[in-house]
Design a protein around this motif. Sequence first.
Motif, short mmCIF file in Angstrom:
data_model
loop_
_atom_site.label_atom_id
_atom_site.label_comp_id
_atom_site.label_asym_id
_atom_site.label_seq_id
_atom_site.Cartn_x
_atom_site.Cartn_y
_atom_site.Cartn_z
N PHE A 319 -16.31 33.78 12.97
CA PHE A 319 -15.94 34.56 11.79
C PHE A 319 -17.10 34.69 10.81
O PHE A 319 -17.44 35.80 10.36
CB PHE A 319 -14.75 33.89 11.10
CG PHE A 319 -14.50 34.37 9.70
CD1 PHE A 319 -13.92 35.60 9.47
CD2 PHE A 319 -14.86 33.59 8.61
CE1 PHE A 319 -13.69 36.05 8.17
CE2 PHE A 319 -14.64 34.02 7.32
CZ PHE A 319 -14.05 35.26 7.10
N PHE A 320 -17.76 33.58 10.50
CA PHE A 320 -18.83 33.63 9.51
C PHE A 320 -20.03 34.42 10.03
O PHE A 320 -20.70 35.13 9.27
CB PHE A 320 -19.26 32.22 9.10
CG PHE A 320 -20.06 32.17 7.84
CD1 PHE A 320 -19.44 32.37 6.61
CD2 PHE A 320 -21.42 31.95 7.87
CE1 PHE A 320 -20.17 32.35 5.44
CE2 PHE A 320 -22.17 31.92 6.69
CZ PHE A 320 -21.53 32.12 5.48
N GLY A 321 -20.29 34.30 11.33
CA GLY A 321 -21.38 35.10 11.91
C GLY A 321 -21.12 36.59 11.78
O GLY A 321 -22.03 37.37 11.46
N ILE A 322 -19.87 37.02 11.99
CA ILE A 322 -19.52 38.44 11.84
C ILE A 322 -19.70 38.89 10.39
O ILE A 322 -20.22 39.98 10.12
CB ILE A 322 -18.08 38.68 12.31
CG1 ILE A 322 -17.99 38.48 13.84
CG2 ILE A 322 -17.60 40.08 11.93
CD1 ILE A 322 -16.59 38.54 14.38
N VAL A 323 -19.29 38.04 9.45
CA VAL A 323 -19.43 38.40 8.03
C VAL A 323 -20.90 38.54 7.65
O VAL A 323 -21.29 39.48 6.93
CB VAL A 323 -18.74 37.34 7.14
CG1 VAL A 323 -19.10 37.55 5.67
CG2 VAL A 323 -17.23 37.40 7.32
N VAL A 324 -21.74 37.63 8.13
CA VAL A 324 -23.17 37.70 7.81
C VAL A 324 -23.80 38.97 8.38
O VAL A 324 -24.57 39.67 7.70
CB VAL A 324 -23.89 36.44 8.34
CG1 VAL A 324 -25.40 36.61 8.21
CG2 VAL A 324 -23.44 35.20 7.57
N LEU A 325 -23.47 39.28 9.62
CA LEU A 325 -24.13 40.41 10.29
C LEU A 325 -23.56 41.76 9.88
O LEU A 325 -24.32 42.74 9.74
CB LEU A 325 -24.00 40.25 11.81
CG LEU A 325 -24.74 39.06 12.43
CD1 LEU A 325 -24.42 38.95 13.92
CD2 LEU A 325 -26.25 39.19 12.22
N TYR A 326 -22.24 41.82 9.68
CA TYR A 326 -21.60 43.12 9.48
C TYR A 326 -20.90 43.25 8.13
O TYR A 326 -20.14 44.20 7.94
CB TYR A 326 -20.59 43.38 10.60
CG TYR A 326 -21.21 43.36 11.98
CD1 TYR A 326 -22.01 44.40 12.42
CD2 TYR A 326 -21.00 42.27 12.83
CE1 TYR A 326 -22.58 44.37 13.68
CE2 TYR A 326 -21.58 42.23 14.09
CZ TYR A 326 -22.37 43.29 14.51
OH TYR A 326 -22.94 43.25 15.75
#
Length: 433
Positions: A319-326
């Motif tokens: 989840f946090f990776g998606i928020v950072v990237l997108y």
Amino acid sequence: MNQDFSIQPQNYDSAVLFGLSLSNFGLMYFAHIYLATHLTLDAFEDYSVAISLVNILSTLATLGLEKSALRLVALYIERENWPRLRGYWLFSLRAIFLFSIVLMGFVSAGLTTWLTWLAIDFHIGLIIYTGFLPIIALCLFALEVATVYGRQVWALFLYRFLLPASYLLMLFAVGNSPLTLNDNTALICLGSAWSLTLCLLGATIRSARPVAAWPAKADTARRFGWLKRSLPLLLSSLLMTVLVSAGTLILKILHPSEAMVGTYAVAIQTSSLIGLIGTSTNRYYLPMLVVLMERQRYAEAFALLGKRMRLIACLSVIFFGIVVLYGPSILHLFGAKFDFGYPTLLVCAAGAVFHSLFSDAPYYLQFMGMNRLVLGLMGTGVIMLIVLASWLGSRYGMLGVAVSYAGSTVLVFVGLKVVASRHLRSLVSLNAR
């Protein structure tokens, strides 16, 4: 000992719960995108404030009885104490309904005066959505009871999928009709979706309830003991709700005419995905935890919570990776006016991750009778949030409020998890000896 009570989590059920949480987030997120692009900015902010305030009121209206149900209903089924089970059900329904009516009266009379004193514009949408408060509160209680009755997946299907799906369909129907789509009609649609969900949850409970329970005469003796035990759970639930929802209200007071309220609401809404997953897993795992503790199988309880932690940790990283990237692309879905909220989104997402990871800790500690510790830590966190948000929010706007939310959340839930883990480890050690 009731041998029919399942204390083994199933991987299939866990996957379904994750899927339902994801679908709930997607549907509600799309509904917010639809409203953000079809309402004026002021109307969207008023809609967001009404949702935040009624979230707090619905937590109050349940009196903590829905959280007590995770423990008491599980114990009454485990001990086959059918008169107490039926008594708890009837008493809870009446108490929640009556207290919801009292809160509705308070909002109609008291809140109007308070907002006038603060020179904040009052909008009828708040009163409209508050009118659905008894339905929302009873729905939250029925959800927990249906979960303990063994219908976890179906109950969460109704709550996580049917509720937002019917809401979205109603919004589309209004938007493509001669009716005007505004914050008032959107809130009426949401209240109607809650009403439909309550009817179906009631039918689910009727079909899933233990057969031996309903011929028994309801035992409501010492009923105020139920309230006494539920009040600490009510206070902790209220404090958790305030941690999440208060930022929107504080921003509305500090910056009533700016776009910050709607953007902050979008950031919190985006961050809520991991929170939804955390609460869904709590509903699945906590009744099992209660029964294992009742049977003094502490090592299995420790392993159960460890399994939950590993599941949430993996999902949190994704989840946090998606928020950072997108993150910027996600915010742009709501319109170009929300693009400047990316730093706020990152901070809110970090706080939501800690909330979800350790959200089982306060329930465990309160089930073990450590109410003062839980309420003390959570009360400290809420005071910290209000003080910091009032100060940082006036200086840095929504980013200051987001930092206040994330800092308070990390402080509270890391502290609670440390205490809970030490306590359960001590029980495992004593049991081994």
